[in-house]
Design an enzyme around this catalytic site. Structure first.
Site, PDB file in Angstrom:
ATOM      1  N   HIS A 461      -3.063   0.349  -2.220  1.00  0.00           N
ATOM      2  CA  HIS A 461      -3.526   1.219  -1.131  1.00  0.00           C
ATOM      3  C   HIS A 461      -4.590   2.194  -1.604  1.00  0.00           C
ATOM      4  O   HIS A 461      -4.788   2.432  -2.803  1.00  0.00           O
ATOM      5  CB  HIS A 461      -2.341   1.973  -0.509  1.00  0.00           C
ATOM      6  CG  HIS A 461      -1.679   2.971  -1.414  1.00  0.00           C
ATOM      7  ND1 HIS A 461      -2.061   4.292  -1.490  1.00  0.00           N
ATOM      8  CD2 HIS A 461      -0.645   2.846  -2.278  1.00  0.00           C
ATOM      9  CE1 HIS A 461      -1.296   4.931  -2.350  1.00  0.00           C
ATOM     10  NE2 HIS A 461      -0.425   4.084  -2.852  1.00  0.00           N
ATOM     11  N   CYS A 480       3.748   2.335  -6.283  1.00  0.00           N
ATOM     12  CA  CYS A 480       2.699   1.532  -5.671  1.00  0.00           C
ATOM     13  C   CYS A 480       1.390   1.695  -6.445  1.00  0.00           C
ATOM     14  O   CYS A 480       1.254   2.557  -7.295  1.00  0.00           O
ATOM     15  CB  CYS A 480       2.509   1.931  -4.212  1.00  0.00           C
ATOM     16  SG  CYS A 480       3.866   1.386  -3.143  1.00  0.00           S
TER      17      CYS A 480
END
Length: 579
Positions: A461, A480
């Site tokens: 992301h 992440c």
């Protein structure tokens, strides 16, 4: 009868217990051998050896479960390969040609160049056994024992070179890399074909990964061993930091170390001044080794400089093993995240077309290693705060700053999806709520999320924390992967220059809507862990083992492998695992 009983018991213990790298082999039979009887062994004698081989293998037929119809459940280990090999050659001995055995011994000895341990293969025993059979009459049972053990060693060594010695799934229960698209049967059949052609050396030459990076690691391993054999590299023994402008004896040690590392002209090895040439050399070293490039030889840099060459040799061996696990996966179009290297790359047709820096999970919230398929992109994503981050990170901030939620555009949501007034929540013990951050460039997920379904809720992301990309060590996220240039990757993933070019992506973002758009073609993504880099000039750089994953691999790599033991000097032959 005693021999057959021993062969049966020991074969079950060894054959059934030894699986190379956890590799599942689809049910098949190796190609039928066409080796002609040796001129030294007459046909009748060979028949007797064949009968002894058959008698040794016959009990193993009941050791395997009935064949299943689903390919997903058909598993064959090395013992099954051995049994199928001899079954399809009518139990004829395979190692009747002395040249084949000589090639095998030489090839097994050379596995050291691939970071394996040749002593695993009991080469000295094989040499003694070969000499015994050349000079002393032996029984058919002894020849059969030699043939079976040699075939097992042959297959095992080649599969270690091809797939790795260590079973990664035993180190990581979540390991999900498989050999889709690469049929292990092709490997095994090629091994047997080389034996039939009396070209054992060729089988060993072709077994390791043929990619250039693997060859580079092999060269680096040889170079490091050369440095070790010449006494290692110089140490910098000092109890304080060395800084530009200093003039002291320890700087002479630093100069010698920089020369040994290849960063300083050998003509500048002498001297005690920390001048501009030394500063530039230290910065180059720091950049290559993933250290902060400030030009000072502080505690971290000195510790890296003084890592023994034997430890660096082991680090290369560990990463060669990882290469054997994964390089066969790196084909076609894919995205690969180098976790320990804090970078991501996309490949098309096997060639790199894009690279970017990333931030990965902190050591307490490490980014897992796995493979998946990128399936869709979320534009203008909202962010629901995960429970662990809520408890450990966000809740303390809310308790100390009542305005934290409003400042970060975070809403409080109940189980039914209704928005609650934060003032009405007991923040000392909040229950039945979740926190959701509104979409926007400054949200925790930035403008886009690159999704690949997995069991860990991990994704690539965008991020507003762009200042962290300037850091050398970027283990800064909660698991992440934050990407420095995510929109470039999104454009490449869509691979549609008409609709999803840069302008099309900006148009999608501009509407402000949170929307999931599926990719026209799924793209594999591999989250991998490497603690060495290989430069285009062949130089090897060592990364910090940020998650401490190297040591378990090294222990398993150094653990002696169970292999057949030959003792043709005894009254009867025995084949079984060394205790």
């Amino acid at each position: 009868m005693v021999l057959l009983t021993r062969l049966f018991v020991i074969s079950r213990v060894f054959f059934m217990g030894f699986l190379i790298s956890g590799t599942a082999f689809a049910e098949t039979s190796p190609i039928e051998s066409t080796i002609a009887p040796s001129s030294v062994i007459e046909a009748a004698a060979e028949d007797n050896v064949g009968q002894a081989i058959q008698a040794s293998l016959e009990p193993l037929k009941t050791a395997f479960p009935p064949l299943l119809t689903s390919p997903l459940h058909r598993r064959v280990d090395v013992s099954r390969l051995v049994m199928d090999f001899y079954t399809h050659r009518a139990y004829r001995a395979a190692w009747t040609n002395d040249s084949d055995v000589t090639q095998l011994i030489a090839s097994l000895s050379a596995t050291d160049a691939d970071g394996l341990n040749p002593t695993d293969f009991h080469i000295d025993e094989m040499i003694r056994s070969q000499a015994t059979m050349q000079t002393t009459p032996v029984t058919p049972e002894q020849r059969a024992a030699f043939d079976l053990a040699t075939t097992h060693t042959f297959i095992t060594a080649l599969l270690q070179l091809r797939r790795g010695k260590v079973d990664p799934s035993r180190l990581d229960i979540h390991w999900n890399f498989d050999a889709n698209g690469v049929d292990p049967r092709d490997d095994v059949n090629a091994f047997f074909a080389a034996l039939d052609q009396h070209d054992v050396a060729k089988a060993f030459a072709l077994a390791p990964p043929q990619e250039a990076v693997y060859g580079g690691l092999r060269q680096a391993l040889a170079q490091l061993r050369g440095i070790r054999d010449r006494g290692g590299w110089p140490k910098v023994v000092v109890d304080h930091s060395l800084k530009p402008g200093m003039d002291e004896p320890a700087v002479a040690q630093l100069r010698a170390r920089m020369v040994a590392a290849g960063f300083l002209d050998p003509r500048l090895v002498h001297g005690t001044k920390y001048d501009g040439a030394v500063t530039a050399a230290v910065k180059k070293y720091q950049n290559e080794q993933y250290l902060g490039a400030d030009g000072m030889a502080g505690a971290t840099t000195l510790a890296a400089l003084n890592v023994p060459v034997d430890a660096r040799i082991d680090q290369v061996r560990v990463n060669m093993e990882r290469a054997r696990w994964l390089l066969y996966k790196l084909q076609g179009t894919f995205v690969i995240v180098d976790i320990a290297g804090y970078k991501v790359a996309m490949y098309r047709d096997g060639q790199p077309i894009w690279r970017s820096r990333v931030q990965v999970g902190k050591t307490a919230r490490n980014t897992p290693i796995f493979q998946a398929q990128i399936t869709y992109i979320t534009f203008n994503p909202t962010w629901t705060v995960p429970p662990t981050i809520l408890k450990e990170d966000v809740l303390p901030k809310i308790q100390s700053n009542p305005g934290y939620l409003a400042a970060n555009r975070i809403r409080v949501i109940d189980r039914e999806g209704n928005e609650l007034d934060p003032a009405g929540v007991d923040w000392t013990n909040p229950r039945g709520i979740s926190l959701r951050q509104d979409a926007g460039p400054e949200s925790s997920l930035g403008q886009v999320v690159i999704r690949f379904p997995n069991d860990y809720a991990i994704y690539l992301h965008d991020t507003p924390h762009r200042e962290l990309f300037a850091k050398t060590v970027r283990a800064t996220s909660s698991g992440c992967i934050r990407v420095e240039n995510p929109l470039q990757l999104v454009e490449l993933l869509f691979n549609d220059p008409v609709k999803w070019n840069s302008a099309g992506i900006q148009k999608q973002l501009a509407n402000g809507k949170t929307e999931n758009i599926r990719l026209p073609v799924k793209v594999p993504v591999l989250l991998a862990y490497w603690t060495v880099d290989l430069g285009s000039d062949g130089r090897v750089a060592f990364k910090p083992d940020v998650y401490g994953y190297d040591e378990p691999v090294l222990r398993a790599l150094n653990r002696p492998a169970q292999m057949p033991v030959l003792n043709l000097h005894a009254a009867t032959a025995s084949v079984g695992p060394r205790q």
